[in-house]
Design a protein around this motif. Structure first.
Motif, short mmCIF file in Angstrom:
data_model
loop_
_atom_site.label_atom_id
_atom_site.label_comp_id
_atom_site.label_asym_id
_atom_site.label_seq_id
_atom_site.Cartn_x
_atom_site.Cartn_y
_atom_site.Cartn_z
N VAL A 1 0.85 -1.19 0.00
CA VAL A 1 0.00 0.00 0.00
C VAL A 1 0.89 1.24 0.00
CG1 VAL A 1 -1.79 1.29 1.22
CG2 VAL A 1 -1.81 -1.22 1.26
N LEU A 2 0.71 2.08 -1.01
CA LEU A 2 1.46 3.33 -1.13
C LEU A 2 0.53 4.52 -0.95
CD1 LEU A 2 4.10 4.88 -1.97
CD2 LEU A 2 3.18 4.84 -4.31
N LEU A 3 0.93 5.45 -0.09
CA LEU A 3 0.22 6.71 0.06
C LEU A 3 0.84 7.76 -0.85
CD1 LEU A 3 -0.02 6.98 3.96
CD2 LEU A 3 -1.82 6.25 2.40
N VAL A 4 0.00 8.54 -1.50
CA VAL A 4 0.45 9.66 -2.32
C VAL A 4 -0.20 10.92 -1.76
CG1 VAL A 4 0.51 10.66 -4.63
CG2 VAL A 4 0.73 8.19 -4.34
N GLU B 1 -1.30 -1.07 -4.42
CA GLU B 1 -2.51 -0.35 -4.03
C GLU B 1 -2.13 1.08 -3.70
OE1 GLU B 1 -6.16 -0.45 -0.74
OE2 GLU B 1 -4.66 -2.06 -0.78
N VAL B 2 -2.77 2.04 -4.37
CA VAL B 2 -2.42 3.46 -4.22
C VAL B 2 -3.59 4.20 -3.58
CG1 VAL B 2 -1.71 5.56 -5.41
CG2 VAL B 2 -0.95 3.33 -6.26
N HIS C 1 2.38 1.05 3.70
CA HIS C 1 3.76 0.56 3.82
C HIS C 1 4.79 1.63 3.46
CE1 HIS C 1 1.38 -3.19 3.14
NE2 HIS C 1 2.15 -3.60 4.14
N ALA C 2 4.40 2.63 2.68
CA ALA C 2 5.31 3.70 2.28
C ALA C 2 4.49 4.89 1.82
CB ALA C 2 6.25 3.23 1.17
N ALA C 3 5.16 6.06 1.72
CA ALA C 3 4.45 7.27 1.31
C ALA C 3 5.35 8.15 0.46
CB ALA C 3 3.97 8.05 2.53
N LEU C 4 4.73 8.80 -0.51
CA LEU C 4 5.34 9.85 -1.31
C LEU C 4 4.59 11.12 -0.96
CD1 LEU C 4 7.20 10.82 -3.63
CD2 LEU C 4 5.40 10.13 -5.23
N LEU D 1 8.68 -0.20 0.13
CA LEU D 1 7.52 -1.09 0.12
C LEU D 1 7.90 -2.54 0.43
CD1 LEU D 1 5.74 0.37 -3.03
CD2 LEU D 1 4.82 0.39 -0.71
N GLY D 2 9.17 -2.88 0.30
CA GLY D 2 9.59 -4.25 0.53
C GLY D 2 10.21 -4.46 1.90
N ASP D 3 10.57 -5.70 2.18
CA ASP D 3 11.22 -6.05 3.46
C ASP D 3 12.71 -5.82 3.31
OD1 ASP D 3 11.84 -6.99 5.93
OD2 ASP D 3 11.46 -9.10 5.47
#
Length: 395
Positions: free
Chosen positions: A197-200, A231-232, A272-275, A353-355
């Motif tokens: 899951v990426l946040l923008v 998933e965005v 899991h991460a964000a831009l 986003l990865g381990d």
């Protein structure tokens, strides 16, 4: 406290200039009501402060603009609202004037109130970023600000060094909301055990969105080539919802736009991460334990100024990212102007986003932030701010 002071209302005039100030102002008003049952409010605010009982002088939308271009377009209205607010504050004769954030507007009000009614104590809630640029503002503020409420732990020392007004650390309002940001068990899947899951987050102002949404789109579309099940999620503020939805509808990647604080924090707990654009949201993400790549594109005027004055630094710190400044080291990568390059951003976000060790290192550093920011006597930031406001007012 005299008998007369005990029976008369405690009159507080509050001036805010945008949504973030409305949030702080509402919490401060609530805490003041708990501490002083006979408190009365006047000033400027948004819907949150209205819920606490404030009848604003005018809508915040009249003055809530950012960037030189936007300010110039609204300048006659802003100047008129400054003078209107000054006249209202002087006429109200409050026990204390509290200005909150938005220094271009609120400090213009405070300077004029100090000249017209020097007997009114003035408290500034949220320091301008004198630690980042234009440090000379600190000494100038000491003329018209009686006490400063800092929301970052290093600010009292900065103002003492720069000759600013007396400053107390009252805690960041996010301290009161840590549990809303931290994921519950199984709310955020381990990397590699489900869809990443990426946040923008391209910003909350029209000018920010206009400068960042296109390179963010290019970054996401490049990233999705390597991570097809990505998933965005795009959390946005209500006044930007339709614009963001319209623009995102044309993306090659399916992206879900969410609005409102509840949905935003739910997204943070899953991500899991964000831009993200630079701003308070970076501190929210850090508390939520979400690795971040931070971007910022300057207003065209400041870009030109930077080019002309290439030997005169505008920024006085090694980072513009709040988690980096609080930690005292640059753990969050930041990309300014032409560095906002999808070819650089996409691989970095893939690592987040990865381990990976890169992801683990940033999350580990974020764990230090809470202990650096927490208050030492059990008060919430709003309670401490309300107590100091009362003390400055002589209540």
């Amino acid at each position: 406290m005299s008998e007369e002071e005990d029976v008369r209302p405690f009159r507080v005039f509050i001036v805010v200039g945008e949504d973030s100030g409305d949030q702080l102002g509402a919490r401060l008003m609530h805490a003041l009501k708990q501490r002083y049952p006979r408190v009365e409010f006047a000033g400027t605010g948004g819907f949150r402060m209205a819920e606490e009982g404030l009848e604003t002088i005018f809508p915040l939308s009249d003055i809530a603009v950012m960037g030189l271009t936007a300010v110039l377009g609204r300048l006659p209205t802003i100047v008129r609202r400054v003078h209107q607010t000054v006249d209202a504050a002087v006429a109200a004769g409050p026990d204390v004037l509290v200005i909150i954030d938005s220094p271009d507007f609120t400090h213009a009000v405070a300077k004029r109130v100090r000249k017209k009614a020097p007997h009114i104590p003035i408290v500034d809630y949220v320091s301008p970023s004198v630690w980042a640029w234009r440090p000379g503002r600190a000494r100038k503020m000491a003329v018209y600000v009686d006490h400063l409420l800092g929301i970052l732990p290093f600010e009292p020392a900065v103002h003492e060094r720069l000759g600013g007004p007396p400053c107390s650390y009252v805690g960041h309002p996010l301290i009161e909301r840590i549990e809303e940001l931290r994921p519950a068990p199984h709310e955020r899947r381990e990397p590699g055990k489900g869809r990443p899951v990426l946040l923008v987050l391209p910003g909350s102002r029209s000018s920010e969105v206009g400068r960042l949404l296109q390179p963010f789109r290019q970054t996401v579309e490049r990233l999705a080539v390597d991570i097809p099940d990505l998933e965005v999620l795009l959390p946005t503020v209500p006044h930007m919802l339709e614009r963001v939805r319209t623009e995102v509808a044309g993306w090659a990647v399916d992206a879900k736009v969410v609005s409102g604080e509840r949905e935003k924090f739910t997204a943070f707990r899953r991500a899991h991460a964000a831009l993200a654009a630079s701003g308070t949201v970076t501190l929210e993400l850090a508390i939520a334990g979400v690795p971040i790549a931070v971007c910022y594109k300057l207003d065209w005027f400041y870009r030109r100024l930077k080019q002309i004055n290439r030997f005169v630094p505008i920024v006085k710190t090694s980072s513009m990212v709040l988690p980096n400044i609080i930690l005292g080291r640059n753990v969050v990568p930041e990309f300014l102007d032409d560095e906002v390059d999808p070819e650089m951003l996409a691989p970095l976000l893939g690592d987040f986003l990865g381990d990976t060790d890169v992801r683990a290192a940033q999350i580990k550093a974020f764990e230090e932030i809470e202990e650096r920011m927490v208050l030492d006597n059990g008060e919430t930031p709003s309670e401490r701010a309300a107590r100091i406001v009362g003390e400055v007012a002589g209540r």
